[in-house]
Design an enzyme around this catalytic site. Structure first.
Site, PDB file in Angstrom:
ATOM      1  N   GLY A 331       2.218   0.341 -24.496  1.00  0.00           N
ATOM      2  CA  GLY A 331       2.937   0.085 -25.732  1.00  0.00           C
ATOM      3  C   GLY A 331       4.388   0.525 -25.671  1.00  0.00           C
ATOM      4  O   GLY A 331       5.047   0.456 -24.627  1.00  0.00           O
ATOM      5  N   SER A 332       4.882   1.041 -26.788  1.00  0.00           N
ATOM      6  CA  SER A 332       6.318   1.312 -26.934  1.00  0.00           C
ATOM      7  C   SER A 332       6.827   2.460 -26.078  1.00  0.00           C
ATOM      8  O   SER A 332       8.045   2.695 -26.038  1.00  0.00           O
ATOM      9  CB  SER A 332       6.636   1.591 -28.409  1.00  0.00           C
ATOM     10  N   THR A 333       5.934   3.188 -25.415  1.00  0.00           N
ATOM     11  CA  THR A 333       6.405   4.291 -24.565  1.00  0.00           C
ATOM     12  C   THR A 333       7.230   3.796 -23.384  1.00  0.00           C
ATOM     13  O   THR A 333       7.933   4.589 -22.754  1.00  0.00           O
ATOM     14  CB  THR A 333       5.217   5.119 -24.032  1.00  0.00           C
TER      15      THR A 333
END
Length: 607
Positions: A331-333
């Protein structure tokens, strides 16, 4: 003596008897000589074997399994002395038979007839056995049923070696020795004990009852930890005194293993992760702490865990080291990587402004969207608000192959370097054809699956200023050799942008680390199922600190949180803050937030 007497004596000598006696004596001597020659020259092995059975003794020189320590010398795995109980059913049966025959002889019975009547003989042996209360005491002290003990001792009397109980305490062994039971023997062994219990269970692993490494470090370094037993062959006399040493093979001493794990940080990480998993009713979770300067893993924890000292309730899903085996889309990591890729390629600059209006766009027939229309955003705001549109537009400024190879260079799709058993290299195929939409989703953490360890390595690279190092689970005297894969000034710029995540309006305003400037990134991804995505989520929080001079990279993953709260900043953020704060203080890293605030005040006054 008269002539008549001499004549009588002379006549009494019988020549043939004399010669017969001489012949017999000669034959006896010849037979003895022949037998001696046969035994000593023609067939000496039999005599040697018989002699060896009475005089030779082979003594085993056992090598106790090596110990496992954390980086400060605290024991994580030790061997403690225990005793095993084994039986010789054949010797027991012979002893019972002697007692039966002795009793029959006293009663005046015909021993030969009794020996021929095997059924009657077995019946009497069982009576003698059952009438001895010591066998019941043996069953009680071993916590086994009498029927189970009887089965092992009496069902097959041809066996010579049967375990009754493995790894009992010395006190129980002394009690059994005092029972003085024929055919029951004690064997000195060792048992593995893990002082840290479930806190370090997945890292250290465990051994089976025979001392063979099954999981974790116990398995990875099984050969080094085991060593090799020695052997000493001696000749003894009838009194047991040592006469001669015939052969002596020294044992190969096992090696001790010192891990990079810091037991103090491991404990903090496990407590924080377990609390997060329980609080949000999640299925599982993992967390890792890495020293960005050396590549050493200071903590690797999973929940649920298990007690390696008692594997009764250690189901397979609890024994899995999820930090290196389980894969999820991050995801956004990974959005900081997309921003870095643009900076490294030169398609954007650090003060770039990206127009995300109207908050969505169509890419390759699919839609990329943000929760709201953020319009024009700086790179710092893109990371602060975790804008899919922002990083997708940055990805459009890059050649597809460049972004794909940049992610590969960062460590996706390859092992982290720990060499731990069961480690997954992730799911990432850089050589396949990538559509425009897949490139867009790659920029915000889809189309790639990574483990917690792989993500920790990526963030360790950010913390080290762009130097990629393999991770290690062993304590190092020197930093792991690294390779610079990103320009330091670009990495520092992105790391400072990531501080905004903790600010008001960011995705984790409640996950601040008191006293320290910390750079982080939240991540929330849907879990893939057959044919698409399901309704379950994975919440991530990853970051480095302190920003002024990064020392640690921390990653927390919470899998399938229950209820309505599932965003990474909410479910993983508090655990991240607790781990980062506790670890920095344990390592005596000076707080830098106050200095940073003072510096800002000075700059504002100068203006």
């Amino acid at each position: 003596m008269t002539d008549g007497q001499r004549k009588k004596v002379g006549n009494s000598f019988i020549a043939w008897r004399f010669f017969l006696v001489c012949f017999v004596m000669l034959a006896v001597f010849i037979a003895l000589a022949a037998r001696a020659a046969y035994i000593q020259i023609i067939e000496p092995d039999m005599a040697i074997d018989e002699s060896n059975k009475r005089t030779l003794r082979v003594e085993a020189l056992h090598a106790q399994r090596g110990m496992i320590f954390d980086r400060h010398g605290n024991e994580l795995a030790v061997s403690v002395p225990v005793v095993s109980v084994y039986a010789d059913p054949k010797a027991l049966d012979k002893s019972l038979e002697k007692k039966v025959l002795k009793a029959a002889r006293k009663q005046g019975e015909n021993i030969e007839l009794l020996q021929k009547d095997q059924a009657e003989l077995d019946k009497r042996k069982n009576i003698v056995y059952q009438n001895d209360p010591r066998w019941r005491e043996l069953a009680d002290v071993l916590h086994d049923s009498q029927s189970e003990i009887n089965q092992r001792l009496r069902d097959d009397t041809s066996r010579r070696y049967v375990y009754l109980k493995r790894q009992i305490t010395p006190a129980v062994a002394n009690y059994i020795a005092n029972l003085d039971l024929t055919g029951i023997h004690l064997l000195d062994e060792s048992k593995r004990y893990y002082p840290a219990g479930e806190v370090a269970a997945h890292v250290v692993g465990f051994t089976n009852i025979d001392g063979e490494g099954i999981e974790g470090i116990e398995n990875l370094f099984d050969q080094a930890l085991t060593g090799a037993d020695g052997r000493r062959t001696v000749r003894k006399d009838a009194r047991g005194r040592e006469i001669e040493v015939l052969d002596e093979r020294e044992r190969v001493e096992p090696q001790d293993v010192t891990l990079s794990i810091d037991q103090r940080i491991q404990g903090i990480a496990y407590k924080a992760l377990k609390s997060a998993v329980l609080s949000y009713k999640a299925t599982s979770g993992s967390a890792m702490v890495v020293d960005v300067k050396t590549g050493e893993i200071l903590a690797m924890v999973n929940s649920p865990s298990f007690n390696p000292n008692n594997l009764t309730n250690a189901a397979p899903h609890k024994r899995r080291n999820r930090a290196i085996t389980d894969l999820f889309e991050p995801g956004s990591t990974v959005k900081p990587l997309a921003v870095l890729a643009g900076l490294e390629y030169g398609s954007i600059v650090s003060d770039e402004v990206i127009d995300t209006h109207p908050g969505w766009m169509r890419v390759g027939g699919r839609v990329v969207t943000d929760p709201r229309n953020n319009k024009e955003m700086s790179l710092r705001e893109i990371l602060k608000k975790s804008s899919n549109m922002g990083v997708a537009k940055i990805a459009q400024t890059l050649p597809k192959d460049y972004l794909v190879r940049f992610y590969q260079k960062a460590g996706f799709g390859e092992d982290t370097g720990t060499n731990m058993v069961g480690e997954s290299s992730g799911l990432y195929r850089p050589d396949r054809r990538w559509s425009d939409f897949e490139i867009a989703t790659l920029s915000y953490g889809y189309a790639v699956s990574v483990s917690t360890a792989q993500l920790a390595r990526v963030y360790a690279t950010l913390g080290s200023g762009g130097i990629s190092r393999p991770l290690t689970i062993l304590k190092q005297s020197e930093p792991m050799p690294g390779e610079r894969i990103m320009q330091e000034h670009n990495v520092k710029a992105v790391v400072e942008m990531m501080e905004s995540v903790f600010e008001k309006g960011g995705t984790a305003p409640n996950a601040k680390v008191d006293g320290y400037r910390v750079a982080g990134k939240t991540g929330t991804s849907k879990k893939a199922i057959a044919g698409g995505y399901g309704d379950e989520y994975v919440g991530y929080f990853a970051g480095v600190g302190p920003v002024s001079e990064p020392r640690l990279a921390v990653v927390v993953m919470v899998n399938e949180p229950g209820g309505d709260v599932y965003y990474g900043g909410a479910v993983s953020g508090p655990a991240f803050a607790e781990i980062m704060s506790g670890a920095l203080r344990i390592l005596n890293v000076a707080p830098d937030l106050e200095n940073y605030a003072t510096l800002e005040d000075q700059e504002s006054n100068d203006v």
